[in-house]
Design a protein around this motif. Structure first.
Motif, short mmCIF file in Angstrom:
data_model
loop_
_atom_site.label_atom_id
_atom_site.label_comp_id
_atom_site.label_asym_id
_atom_site.label_seq_id
_atom_site.Cartn_x
_atom_site.Cartn_y
_atom_site.Cartn_z
N ASP A 95 0.82 -1.21 0.00
CA ASP A 95 0.00 0.00 0.00
C ASP A 95 0.85 1.26 0.00
O ASP A 95 0.53 2.25 -0.65
CB ASP A 95 -0.92 0.02 1.23
CG ASP A 95 -2.06 -0.97 1.13
OD1 ASP A 95 -2.30 -1.49 0.03
OD2 ASP A 95 -2.71 -1.22 2.16
N ALA A 96 1.97 1.22 0.75
CA ALA A 96 2.83 2.40 0.86
C ALA A 96 3.43 2.78 -0.49
O ALA A 96 3.54 3.98 -0.81
CB ALA A 96 3.93 2.14 1.88
N VAL A 97 3.81 1.80 -1.29
CA VAL A 97 4.37 2.09 -2.62
C VAL A 97 3.26 2.45 -3.60
O VAL A 97 3.43 3.32 -4.46
CB VAL A 97 5.20 0.91 -3.14
CG1 VAL A 97 5.91 1.30 -4.44
CG2 VAL A 97 6.23 0.47 -2.12
N VAL A 98 2.12 1.79 -3.48
CA VAL A 98 0.98 2.10 -4.35
C VAL A 98 0.57 3.56 -4.15
O VAL A 98 0.32 4.29 -5.11
CB VAL A 98 -0.20 1.15 -4.07
CG1 VAL A 98 -1.46 1.62 -4.79
CG2 VAL A 98 0.14 -0.27 -4.51
N MET A 99 0.52 4.01 -2.90
CA MET A 99 0.17 5.41 -2.63
C MET A 99 1.23 6.36 -3.18
O MET A 99 0.91 7.38 -3.78
CB MET A 99 -0.01 5.62 -1.13
CG MET A 99 -1.25 4.95 -0.56
SD MET A 99 -1.41 5.19 1.22
CE MET A 99 -1.81 6.94 1.29
N ARG B 19 -7.00 1.12 -2.50
CA ARG B 19 -8.21 0.34 -2.16
C ARG B 19 -8.47 -0.74 -3.19
O ARG B 19 -8.84 -1.87 -2.86
CB ARG B 19 -9.44 1.25 -2.07
CG ARG B 19 -9.52 2.11 -0.83
CD ARG B 19 -8.88 3.45 -1.01
NE ARG B 19 -9.30 4.11 -2.24
CZ ARG B 19 -8.66 5.14 -2.77
NH1 ARG B 19 -7.58 5.64 -2.20
NH2 ARG B 19 -9.08 5.68 -3.89
N ALA B 20 -8.23 -0.42 -4.47
CA ALA B 20 -8.41 -1.42 -5.53
C ALA B 20 -7.40 -2.56 -5.36
O ALA B 20 -7.75 -3.75 -5.52
CB ALA B 20 -8.23 -0.77 -6.90
N VAL C 27 13.42 -20.19 0.71
CA VAL C 27 12.89 -19.68 -0.56
C VAL C 27 11.52 -19.06 -0.32
O VAL C 27 10.62 -19.71 0.23
CB VAL C 27 12.78 -20.80 -1.61
CG1 VAL C 27 12.18 -20.26 -2.91
CG2 VAL C 27 14.15 -21.43 -1.87
N GLY C 28 11.37 -17.80 -0.72
CA GLY C 28 10.10 -17.11 -0.57
C GLY C 28 9.46 -16.81 -1.91
O GLY C 28 10.16 -16.54 -2.90
N GLU C 29 8.13 -16.83 -1.93
CA GLU C 29 7.38 -16.55 -3.16
C GLU C 29 6.14 -15.71 -2.83
O GLU C 29 5.52 -15.91 -1.79
CB GLU C 29 6.92 -17.84 -3.85
CG GLU C 29 8.05 -18.74 -4.31
CD GLU C 29 7.55 -20.02 -4.98
OE1 GLU C 29 6.32 -20.16 -5.12
OE2 GLU C 29 8.38 -20.86 -5.33
N LEU C 30 5.84 -14.79 -3.69
CA LEU C 30 4.62 -13.99 -3.55
C LEU C 30 4.06 -13.71 -4.93
O LEU C 30 4.78 -13.25 -5.83
CB LEU C 30 4.92 -12.66 -2.84
CG LEU C 30 3.77 -11.65 -2.75
CD1 LEU C 30 2.59 -12.21 -2.00
CD2 LEU C 30 4.26 -10.35 -2.10
N GLU C 31 2.77 -14.00 -5.11
CA GLU C 31 2.06 -13.69 -6.36
C GLU C 31 0.73 -13.06 -6.00
O GLU C 31 0.04 -13.51 -5.08
CB GLU C 31 1.82 -14.96 -7.17
CG GLU C 31 1.05 -14.70 -8.47
CD GLU C 31 0.74 -15.98 -9.23
OE1 GLU C 31 1.39 -16.23 -10.25
OE2 GLU C 31 -0.16 -16.72 -8.76
N MET C 32 0.35 -12.02 -6.74
CA MET C 32 -0.92 -11.34 -6.47
C MET C 32 -1.31 -10.43 -7.63
O MET C 32 -0.46 -10.07 -8.45
CB MET C 32 -0.81 -10.52 -5.19
CG MET C 32 0.28 -9.47 -5.23
SD MET C 32 0.44 -8.56 -3.68
CE MET C 32 -1.09 -7.62 -3.71
N PRO C 33 -2.58 -10.06 -7.72
CA PRO C 33 -2.99 -9.09 -8.74
C PRO C 33 -2.42 -7.71 -8.42
O PRO C 33 -2.47 -7.27 -7.28
CB PRO C 33 -4.52 -9.08 -8.62
CG PRO C 33 -4.88 -10.29 -7.83
CD PRO C 33 -3.73 -10.55 -6.93
N LEU C 34 -1.88 -7.04 -9.44
CA LEU C 34 -1.34 -5.69 -9.23
C LEU C 34 -1.66 -4.79 -10.43
O LEU C 34 -0.76 -4.41 -11.20
CB LEU C 34 0.17 -5.74 -8.99
CG LEU C 34 0.61 -5.95 -7.55
CD1 LEU C 34 2.13 -6.08 -7.46
CD2 LEU C 34 0.12 -4.81 -6.66
N PRO C 35 -2.91 -4.45 -10.61
CA PRO C 35 -3.29 -3.61 -11.75
C PRO C 35 -3.02 -2.14 -11.51
O PRO C 35 -3.94 -1.32 -11.40
CB PRO C 35 -4.80 -3.88 -11.87
CG PRO C 35 -5.22 -4.14 -10.46
CD PRO C 35 -4.08 -4.87 -9.81
#
Length: 423
Positions: A266-270, A277-278, A307-315
């Motif tokens: 959120d901090a980088v998105v802002m 919020r989206a 080993v770490g992994e993260l996947e998510m929607p980022l429109p």
């Protein structure tokens, strides 16, 4: 409540005066509103009934190495320890070779909901016959997008209920987040459906569940980089894996696990001028995509590595909306040295994983409060009235006294000033 009729038609000065008189604000309160109104014309452009600017602090996270490129990452947040934790997690991962990040296609999904359907199966067949025509109608509603290489990619239908059918249209929005252009295109298609099929449209709107706009990142950390507080790196790695497992099994833990990830995201998105919020709504929907809400990230052991992994929607967008009109957003893009929405996605998802690593590392080695405490006390002593010069001394005294409340902070501050005054 006082009458504020047609408040939006008043000038900024009139709005401030109207609120001040009706709500009986003090001179000091009025001055706070005035002093915080840094850019009145921009505020009026962005929102309705503008009165002032509510500011969040922005900091820089360091040590990000993503796909062999180093980044400075602006972060906007009010929560202590987020920026420090982000830099800490990124530093560990950078020593291990950094993040490997990638993105999928940048497609957003627009939805048209048809209601009062009498024969759903028959309607779907009719829509399928019109698919090519409907996609052309959508593209013609926003021709500049098609010229830039974007536009519609596919249309799919399915039955929601006996009387409800949904059309999902995938649209390549290029460098924008694309909400307004998508909604314009959907409304054009909806009008064609009503005209040709005589079918009633309930609504036409984009979805923030952007399953066709995914970003993912991975990292591989050798045990020796994880040693902390007398714990061997291998033990720390095993504890992080177990903590990750708990977030996959328990919804209560998963919610907090993901909140920690979103602290960074959120901090980088802002800071990038995007709609946090989206991103939040899409992330949490994605966390529950298999029927149970789970942690977005996973950690596992592979050989002598964590080993770490993260996947998510980022429109997220790189242009358009508030991105183009807020001067600080352009500056933040320059600080990050990014040239596209895809690159921004890769940074954001990597920040999420770094934030997660830092949180889990603190939890399994010392508890989360110890890392937070000094920063929380800093906010507390400032709230008690300490100035910048007194801040560090007061925090130390609070820690020595083992006090965590505002009353104690005020007393310690008073005692300190008396002693300092008396020499």
């Amino acid at each position: 409540m006082q009458n504020y009729g047609k408040f939006y038609q008043k000038s900024w000065e009139e709005r401030i005066n109207h609120i001040s008189q009706n709500e009986k604000l003090t001179k000091e309160q009025i001055q706070i509103l005035k002093n915080s109104a840094h850019n009145k014309s921009l505020g009026d452009t962005m929102i309705e009934n503008y009165i002032t600017d509510y500011s969040y602090p922005e900091g820089i996270a360091f040590h990000y190495l993503i796909n062999n490129k180093r980044y400075l990452v602006p972060m906007v947040t009010e929560e202590p320890s987020v920026v420090a934790a982000s830099s800490h997690g990124a530093a560990i991962i950078a020593k291990a070779g950094g993040f490997l990040a990638k993105t999928s296609e940048r497609l957003m999904i627009g939805q048209i909901i048809l209601e009062s359907v009498e024969d759903s199966a028959k309607l779907i067949i009719e829509i399928q016959k019109l698919t090519k025509d409907l996609l052309v109608v959508a593209d013609q509603a926003h021709p500049s997008l098609k010229k830039r290489g974007g536009g519609t990619r596919w249309l799919k239908t399915h039955i929601l209920a006996e009387d409800l059918v949904v059309l999902n249209i995938a649209i390549d929005v290029q460098e924008a987040m694309g909400a307004n252009m998508i909604n314009t295109m959907l409304e054009a298609v909806a009008a064609r459906l009503e005209a040709v099929l005589r079918q009633q449209v309930l609504m036409s709107i984009l979805s923030n569940y952007a399953t066709e706009c995914l970003a993912s990142t991975t990292c591989k950390i050798p045990y020796e980089l994880l040693s902390k507080n007398g714990f061997a790196g291998e033990i720390i790695a095993q504890k992080i894996v177990q903590a990750s497992r708990v977030a996959q099994l328990d919804t209560y833990r998963a919610a907090t696990h993901n909140k920690g990830i979103m602290n960074g995201i959120d901090a980088v998105v802002m800071a990038s001028g995007n709609d946090w919020r989206a991103i939040e709504s899409g992330a949490h929907a994605y966390a529950a995509r298999n029927g149970q809400y789970k942690g977005l990230s996973t950690w596992k052991i592979s050989g002598d590595y964590l080993v770490g992994e993260l996947e998510m929607p980022l429109p997220v967008g790189f242009i358009g909306g508030s991105i183009g009109i807020v001067p600080l957003v352009s500056l933040n893009q320059k600080l990050m040295k990014i040239t596209s929405a895809r690159e921004l996605e890769q940074i954001i998802v990597s920040v999420g994983l770094a934030q997660n690593l830092a949180a889990l590392l603190a939890l399994v080695s010392e508890g989360i409060q110890k890392g937070h405490m000094r920063l929380q006390l800093k906010s507390l002593v400032i709230a008690a009235g300490a100035n910048v010069a007194e801040e560090a001394v007061l925090v130390d005294k609070m820690l020595q006294a083992d006090k965590r409340d505002i009353a104690s902070a005020k007393k310690i501050l008073t005692d300190y000033r008396k002693k300092d005054k008396n020499g």
